[in-house]
Design a protein around this motif. Sequence first.
Motif, PDB file in Angstrom:
ATOM      1  N   GLN A 138       0.799  -1.158   0.033  1.00 23.30           N
ATOM      2  CA  GLN A 138       0.051  -0.228   0.035  1.00 23.30           C
ATOM      3  C   GLN A 138       0.996   1.193  -0.130  1.00 23.30           C
ATOM      4  OE1 GLN A 138      -2.407   0.279   3.365  1.00 23.30           O
ATOM      5  NE2 GLN A 138      -3.945   1.896   2.673  1.00 23.30           N
ATOM      6  N   LEU A 139       2.019   1.076   0.805  1.00 21.93           N
ATOM      7  CA  LEU A 139       2.925   2.327   0.797  1.00 21.93           C
ATOM      8  C   LEU A 139       3.573   2.450  -0.501  1.00 21.93           C
ATOM      9  CD1 LEU A 139       4.619   1.741   4.280  1.00 21.93           C
ATOM     10  CD2 LEU A 139       2.884   3.313   3.812  1.00 21.93           C
ATOM     11  N   ALA A 140       3.928   1.394  -1.140  1.00 21.02           N
ATOM     12  CA  ALA A 140       4.590   1.499  -2.613  1.00 21.02           C
ATOM     13  C   ALA A 140       3.699   2.248  -3.404  1.00 21.02           C
ATOM     14  CB  ALA A 140       5.000   0.037  -3.001  1.00 21.02           C
ATOM     15  N   VAL A 149       6.659   9.134   1.297  1.00 20.78           N
ATOM     16  CA  VAL A 149       6.587   7.946   2.274  1.00 20.78           C
ATOM     17  C   VAL A 149       8.056   7.788   2.704  1.00 20.78           C
ATOM     18  CG1 VAL A 149       6.163   5.417   2.450  1.00 20.78           C
ATOM     19  CG2 VAL A 149       4.901   6.797   0.755  1.00 20.78           C
ATOM     20  N   TRP A 150       8.005   7.927   4.054  1.00 20.76           N
ATOM     21  CA  TRP A 150       9.401   7.673   4.811  1.00 20.76           C
ATOM     22  C   TRP A 150       9.161   6.833   5.861  1.00 20.76           C
ATOM     23  CZ3 TRP A 150      11.761  12.232   8.252  1.00 20.76           C
ATOM     24  CH2 TRP A 150      13.357  11.712   8.589  1.00 20.76           C
ATOM     25  N   PRO A 161      11.583  -7.234   4.388  1.00 20.69           N
ATOM     26  CA  PRO A 161      10.244  -7.216   3.858  1.00 20.69           C
ATOM     27  C   PRO A 161       9.998  -6.026   2.608  1.00 20.69           C
ATOM     28  CG  PRO A 161       9.871  -7.475   5.975  1.00 20.69           C
ATOM     29  CD  PRO A 161      11.380  -7.085   5.960  1.00 20.69           C
ATOM     30  N   PHE A 162      10.673  -4.907   2.719  1.00 22.73           N
ATOM     31  CA  PHE A 162      10.544  -4.019   1.758  1.00 22.73           C
ATOM     32  C   PHE A 162      11.216  -4.389   0.329  1.00 22.73           C
ATOM     33  CE2 PHE A 162       9.656  -1.949   5.559  1.00 22.73           C
ATOM     34  CZ  PHE A 162       8.761  -0.950   5.445  1.00 22.73           C
ATOM     35  N   ARG A 163      12.266  -5.101   0.442  1.00 19.87           N
ATOM     36  CA  ARG A 163      12.827  -5.431  -1.020  1.00 19.87           C
ATOM     37  C   ARG A 163      12.167  -6.178  -1.973  1.00 19.87           C
ATOM     38  NH1 ARG A 163      16.575  -6.431   3.378  1.00 19.87           N
ATOM     39  NH2 ARG A 163      18.379  -4.834   3.357  1.00 19.87           N
ATOM     40  N   GLY A 164      12.051  -5.633  -3.156  1.00 20.36           N
ATOM     41  CA  GLY A 164      11.431  -6.134  -4.316  1.00 20.36           C
ATOM     42  C   GLY A 164      10.042  -5.450  -4.449  1.00 20.36           C
ATOM     43  N   ILE A 165       9.491  -4.604  -3.131  1.00 20.91           N
ATOM     44  CA  ILE A 165       8.443  -3.675  -3.333  1.00 20.91           C
ATOM     45  C   ILE A 165       8.324  -2.478  -3.580  1.00 20.91           C
ATOM     46  CG2 ILE A 165       6.407  -3.602  -2.201  1.00 20.91           C
ATOM     47  CD1 ILE A 165       6.603  -6.079  -0.494  1.00 20.91           C
ATOM     48  N   VAL A 166       9.444  -1.796  -2.898  1.00 11.74           N
ATOM     49  CA  VAL A 166       9.282  -0.318  -3.058  1.00 11.74           C
ATOM     50  C   VAL A 166       9.697   0.341  -4.218  1.00 11.74           C
ATOM     51  CG1 VAL A 166       9.166  -0.290  -0.294  1.00 11.74           C
ATOM     52  CG2 VAL A 166      11.372  -0.171  -1.473  1.00 11.74           C
ATOM     53  N   ARG A 169      10.977   4.272  -4.615  1.00  7.38           N
ATOM     54  CA  ARG A 169      10.475   5.580  -4.556  1.00  7.38           C
ATOM     55  C   ARG A 169      10.228   5.965  -2.887  1.00  7.38           C
ATOM     56  NH1 ARG A 169       7.633   2.522  -8.409  1.00  7.38           N
ATOM     57  NH2 ARG A 169       7.405   3.426 -10.624  1.00  7.38           N
ATOM     58  N   MET A 170      10.280   5.138  -2.065  1.00  8.72           N
ATOM     59  CA  MET A 170      10.191   5.680  -0.614  1.00  8.72           C
ATOM     60  C   MET A 170      11.656   5.998  -0.272  1.00  8.72           C
ATOM     61  SD  MET A 170       7.982   2.581   1.248  1.00  8.72           S
ATOM     62  CE  MET A 170       6.784   1.755  -0.005  1.00  8.72           C
TER      63      MET A 170
END
Length: 244
Positions: A138-140, A149-150, A161-166, A169-170
């Motif tokens: 959702q944040l991505a 988004v910070w 868990p953020f790798r491969g999703i964000v 851009r964050m």
Amino acid sequence: MSRLAEQAAAVALELPDLSMEAVRALVLAEPAPNALVFQHRLGLSGRDASTLATYLGGSTEGREPMAALTMLEGAAAAAREFKAKATSVELVWTGPALPHVPARQTEPALRDLVSLARTQVLIVGYSFSEGARDLISQLARLAARGIAVWVIAEEPRQLAPFRGIVGGRMRISTLVNDGASTGIHAKLTIVDREYLLITSANFTSRGFRSNIELGALIRGRAAADASDLIEHLAGLGFVRDVPL
């Protein structure tokens, strides 16, 4: 302010700006406002229409309709400003449903909060796990739309868990740990410097679904103050941006 003026201001407070403009136009067109006209044109209840008509008619308070209208607009504007600055607090928790206690569950409350973002989302947490992937996605999506988004975590391994999703851009940051005992234990989400969720829950499956966690969703000045505190920490060098 008389009781009638208070009642009329309460009615006006709930009217959108266009409806208040319609009230002014009706008073200009008809110095003795008719309750039925207010009811029909503004969609008011009979009681609210009668309150406005009686107050704006001025017959009970010896006031000219336009003077009454000006006072009503001023009172409604002041009430709106006070209402906008007022702080509201709502309980948020992870735990069994309690039908007689108005507390929202952590995960849906957080999801709904983030969906309100128009300009920025700031999240600070100690632990992030695969249980937060829906939130991260959702944040991505928000970041892809240009919303700032910070995310700040204690250490890089918490960011797996953020790798491969964000998609870069964050803004992602971690604590600068020079061997001191300082750690990030705060769990908070700030949206648009207007909403603040402070909770004991980590951004994990257990924090969202199985632990007993408690927090507060606050709308008001505290959100901007919390944002300023985090910005101040960053300015002092306590956190650093990291690539994923």
